[in-house]
Enzyme design. Structure first.
Site, PDB file in Angstrom:
ATOM      1  NE  ARG A   2      -6.107  -6.768   0.648  1.00  0.00           N
ATOM      2  CZ  ARG A   2      -6.708  -5.702   1.172  1.00  0.00           C
ATOM      3  NH1 ARG A   2      -7.792  -5.853   1.917  1.00  0.00           N
ATOM      4  NH2 ARG A   2      -6.238  -4.479   0.963  1.00  0.00           N
ATOM      5  N   GLY A  25       0.844  -1.193   0.000  1.00  0.00           N
ATOM      6  CA  GLY A  25       0.000   0.000   0.000  1.00  0.00           C
ATOM      7  C   GLY A  25       0.875   1.236   0.000  1.00  0.00           C
ATOM      8  NE  ARG A  26      -2.540   5.283   2.182  1.00  0.00           N
ATOM      9  CZ  ARG A  26      -3.868   5.242   2.227  1.00  0.00           C
ATOM     10  NH1 ARG A  26      -4.577   5.979   1.383  1.00  0.00           N
ATOM     11  NH2 ARG A  26      -4.493   4.486   3.104  1.00  0.00           N
ATOM     12  NE  ARG A  79      -2.351  -0.949  14.225  1.00  0.00           N
ATOM     13  CZ  ARG A  79      -1.743   0.171  13.862  1.00  0.00           C
ATOM     14  NH1 ARG A  79      -0.438   0.198  13.685  1.00  0.00           N
ATOM     15  NH2 ARG A  79      -2.432   1.287  13.665  1.00  0.00           N
ATOM     16  CD  GLU A 130       1.935  -1.592  20.238  1.00  0.00           C
ATOM     17  OE1 GLU A 130       2.260  -2.052  19.132  1.00  0.00           O
ATOM     18  OE2 GLU A 130       1.433  -0.460  20.391  1.00  0.00           O
ATOM     19  CG  HIS A 187       2.867   1.741  17.974  1.00  0.00           C
ATOM     20  ND1 HIS A 187       1.723   0.996  18.043  1.00  0.00           N
ATOM     21  CD2 HIS A 187       2.806   2.364  16.777  1.00  0.00           C
ATOM     22  CE1 HIS A 187       1.007   1.165  16.931  1.00  0.00           C
ATOM     23  NE2 HIS A 187       1.645   1.994  16.148  1.00  0.00           N
ATOM     24  CB  ILE A 213       6.820  -0.467  10.520  1.00  0.00           C
ATOM     25  CG1 ILE A 213       7.022  -0.888   9.055  1.00  0.00           C
ATOM     26  CG2 ILE A 213       8.180  -0.187  11.133  1.00  0.00           C
ATOM     27  CD1 ILE A 213       5.837  -0.580   8.169  1.00  0.00           C
TER      28      ILE A 213
END
Lengths: 313, 314
Positions: free
Chosen positions: B176, B154-155, B233, B262, B280, B231
Site C-alpha cells: 500500500r 509485512g512480517r 489467500r 478450499e 493450505h 501463500i
C-alpha cells in the site's frame, strides 16, 4: 581443430555434443557397437575425452588411448576419473566448479524443505482429491533446525549461507577445520550427526569418503534426523540407509544421488518421509549451458596452448 | 474459568480443542448436541468467546447472534473471515496469531518456489514410478539469482525477502505504501512489479482492496517464464484467470497453498506439471500449530482475567 579426435563418454548434453561436433572430430562412445575394436582403430587420433558423473576416464580407457592429452569432465566431481593415472601420464584434467555451486546448494535446501514439510506428499494429496475429505497431517518446521554439513567446500559453504537465512545453526565436518569460518567444527562425522537435525553430504567422493555415512552415523542422526545427499551415492552405505528408513530409525531423507544410478532401492518408493531425485543437482538449462561452455573453453585453451580455465591436474 | 462458554467454529487442532475444553465450557459448532438453530436459541446468550480460523471465522451473522460476545480469538494471522468492522462497532476484542507462524509460511513460500523451478515433485514422482531406468528428465530452471517480487512486505513478506537474498535473488515489492528502512525496490503498481520480476509471491492480507489483486493484467505481465507463488489467500488471485493462463502456457508455473474455495481445487490443474498444489499448510507444522494454540489460549485467559491481550488486532 577439426582433425582432433574427441571421445564423448556418454550422452550428457545436446548443446555440448553439437558444439564438440562442430569444432572437433567427435566420437560418441555410446553409439559404438564394438567398443574394443573402436578403441584399437581410433586410439591414435583421440586426444581428448569428455566425461561426466556417470562415465569418466578410468585406468582401462586411459591405457587404451596413448595419445590422450586431456580429460574434460562435464561435472565438478572427479570420482569417475583415474586422477593418479592421469598425473602419471601427464594428462590434463578439467572439471566444472563454481558454475554449478548455486544449483546444487539450491537443491539441497529444496530437498530439506520438501522432506520436512512433505511438499511432494501434500501435492499428491491435493491431486488425488483427498483434501475434500480432511486436512493433511502436520509436518516439521525447517527454520531453526540444526544443519550439519559434511564437506565445507564451495557447495558446502553455499548451503551454509542459504541455511543461515532460515536461522539454522550450522556445524560441519571436513578433513581439516576451516578456521576462517565461524561455523562449529566436529572432528568426527558421528559427532556431527549426533549434534544436528539435518545432515547434508556435500564432500567429494574419494577412497576416504566412501561410505562416510555408515550405520554409526545413521544411528547418531537418529529417529528425528534427516539425511540429505547431494554428493555422490557411494558416500552413503545405501543398504544401511534403506533399512534405517524402512524401520523408521531415521526421520527422513532427501536423495539426489545413489550407489548404482539410475537404479534406486524400490523399498524407498512408498515412504512418505523420503524425496528421491534423479541426479539433477546441476540440471538446469542455465547451469548445463555454463558447464558445457566451460568444457569447450578448457578444450580450446588446451589445444591452443593457452592456460586451462579450470584445471584439476 | 470453566463456567465461561466458548464457541469453537470448526476442527482446527486437537491440542487446542483439549486445552479449551479443560479451561472453559467449550461448544464445538461442528459437533453440537442439538440442531444449530436450537443451540443458538439455548446458548447464544452465554457465549463470551469465539475461536475461529481461516475456514470459519466470525462473520456478521454469527456476531449478531451472540449478544454477549466479548472476544474473537483467531487461530490464524489472517483476519478475512472476521467482520472486523462489526467487532469494532460492538467493542468486541479480536486477537490473531502473528509472528509465531511467520517463519513456517516464509519457508513454504521458498519451498514452493524451489519445488516449481527445480521440478522437485515431478522428479520425485518420476523416480518413485520407476521411470529413471528409461532415461533422464528434461532440464529445470535455476532459482538462485532470479528476481523475486513480493506482494505485501509485512512480517511474512520480509521473511521471504530475507531468505531469497541468501539465494542472491534481487528483491522488489509492492505494498500500500513504500516501506522505509528497506533496500528493496518499491513498485507502486503491481503490474509493474510483475513485469519486472520472475517469481511473484503473494504475501499480503486479504482485504477488499487486495481481492483479485493478481488479475489477468498481472498474470500477463508476469508472463510465460514467470512463476506465481501464493501463500496469502486464495481470493488474492483471480483463480479462473490463473487456471487458464497455466493451461495455455501464458504463465510459466505456479506454487499454490491457498485457493478461492478450499478445499476445492480446480481439477484442470491436476494434470499440469509446472504447478505445485498444497492444501493450505503454510503454518501446519507440529511446532507452529502448538505455538498458535498456546497464543489463542493465552489471549483468552488474559482477556478473562482483565489483563492486556498478547496479540490484539487494533
Amino acid at each position: 581443430m577439426e582433425s582432433i579426435g574427441v571421445l564423448m563418454a556418454c550422452p550428457m548434453n545436446p548443446y555440448l555434443e553439437q558444439e564438440l561436433d562442430k569444432r572437433f572430430t567427435l566420437h560418441r562412445f555410446w553409439k559404438v557397437p564394438e567398443k574394443s575394436t573402436f578403441l584399437t582403430t581410433h586410439c591414435n587420433s583421440i586426444r581428448a575425452v569428455v566425461g561426466n558423473a556417470s562415465s569418466g576416464a578410468d585406468a582401462q580407457m586411459i591405457e587404451a588411448l596413448p595419445k590422450l592429452e586431456i580429460v574434460a569432465s562435464f561435472s565438478v566431481g572427479l570420482d569417475k576419473i583415474d586422477l593418479a593415472k592421469c598425473k602419471e601420464k601427464g594428462i590434463r584434467v578439467t572439471n566444472t566448479p563454481d558454475v554449478l555451486t548455486e544449483d546444487v546448494a539450491d537443491l539441497a535446501i529444496g530437498l530439506m524443505l520438501a522432506v520436512l514439510r512433505k511438499l511432494c506428499e501434500s501435492d499428491r494429496y491435493v491431486r488425488s482429491g483427498k483434501w475434500k475429505k480432511g486436512s493433511y497431517m502436520l509436518t516439521t518446521k525447517f527454520t531453526g533446525k540444526r544443519v550439519g554439513i559434511i564437506g565445507l567446500g564451495r557447495i558446502g559453504m553455499a548451503i551454509a549461507k542459504r541455511a543461515e537465512a532460515f536461522s539454522c545453526p550450522i556445524s560441519y565436518h571436513s578433513r581439516t577445520e576451516k578456521t576462517e569460518t565461524k561455523y562449529k567444527y566436529y572432528p568426527s562425522v558421528v559427532e556431527l550427526a549426533a549434534n544436528c537435525d539435518i545432515l547434508v553430504v556435500a564432500c567429494s567422493l574419494t577412497e576416504e569418503t566412501r561410505h562416510i555415512v555408515n550405520r554409526k552415523v545413521i544411528d547418531a542422526l537418529g529417529a528425528k534426523g534427516v539425511l540429505i545427499n547431494i554428493g555422490r551415492g557411494p558416500h552413503v552405505d545405501e543398504p544401511e540407509l534403506v533399512s534405517a528408513l524402512v524401520e523408521r530409525r531415521i526421520g527422513g531423507a532427501g536423495l539426489d544421488v545413489f550407489e548404482h544410478e539410475p537404479e534406486v532401492p524400490e523399498e524407498l518408493f512408498g515412504l512418505d518421509n523420503v524425496v528421491l531425485l534423479p541426479h539433477v543437482g546441476s540440471g538446469t538449462v542455465e547451469t548445463r549451458k555454463a558447464m558445457a561452455d566451460l568444457v569447450l573453453g578448457n578444450l580450446e585453451a588446451h589445444f591452443m596452448n593457452k592456460p586451462l580455465l579450470t584445471p584439476v591436474v | 474459568m470453566n463456567n465461561i462458554s466458548v464457541l469453537m467454529t470448526c476442527p482446527m487442532l486437537e491440542y487446542l480443542e483439549k486445552q479449551l475444553e479443560s479451561r472453559f465450557n467449550l461448544f464445538k459448532m461442528w459437533n453440537l448436541s442439538s440442531s444449530k438453530p436450537d443451540f443458538f436459541k439455548n446458548h447464544s446468550g452465554s457465549i463470551k468467546a469465539v475461536v475461529g480460523d481461516t475456514t470459519v471465522g466470525a462473520d456478521s451473522n454469527m456476531i449478531d447472534s451472540l449478544p454477549n460476545l466479548e472476544i474473537v480469538a483467531s487461530y490464524s494471522v489472517g483476519l478475512d473471515k472476521i467482520d472486523l468492522e462489526k467487532c469494532k462497532d460492538k467493542g468486541i476484542k479480536v486477537t490473531n496469531t502473528p509472528d509465531v507462524l511467520t517463519n513456517d509460511v516464509a519457508d513454504l513460500g521458498i519451498g514452493l518456489a524451489l519445488a516449481v523451478m527445480r521440478k522437485i515433485c515431478v522428479c520425485d514422482q518420476f523416480v518413485k514410478s520407476g521411470n529413471w531406468i528409461n532415461g533422464d528428465l528434461g532440464l529445470a530452471s535455476k532459482f538462485s539469482g532470479k528476481s523475486v517480487g513480493i506482494v505485501g512486505l509485512g512480517r511474512i513478506g520480509s521473511a521471504i525477502a530475507k531468505r531469497s537474498e541468501a539465494f542472491n535473488c534481487h528483491i522488489s515489492y509492492h505494498s500500500r505504501s513504500e516501506k522505509p528502512n528497506t533496500n528493496y525496490k518499491y513498485y507502486s503498481n503491481i503490474v509493474d512489479l510483475a513485469a519486472n520480476c520472475q517469481i511473484l509471491i503473494v504475501a499480503c492480507a486479504l482485504t477488499e482492496e487486495t481481492r483479485h489483486i493478481v488479475n489477468r493484467k498481472v498474470i500477463d505481465a508476469l508472463g510465460p517464464k514467470g512463476i506465481l507463488i501464493n501463500i496469502g489467500r486464495g481470493a488474492c488471485v483471480d483463480e479462473p484467470e490463473l487456471v487458464s493462463a497455466l493451461l495455455e502456457g501464458r504463465l510459466g508455473g505456479a506454487g499454490i497453498d491457498v485457493f478461492e474455495n478450499e478445499p476445492n481445487v480446480p481439477e484442470e490443474l491436476f494434470a499440469v506439471e509446472n504447478v505445485v498444489l498444497v492444501p493450505h499448510v503454510g503454518s501446519d507444522t507440529e511446532e507452529t500449530s502448538k505455538a498458535m494454540a498456546d497464543l489463542v489460549i493465552s489471549n483468552l485467559e488474559a482477556h478473562f482475567k482483565g489483563e492486556p491481550l498478547l496479540t490484539p488486532v487494533t
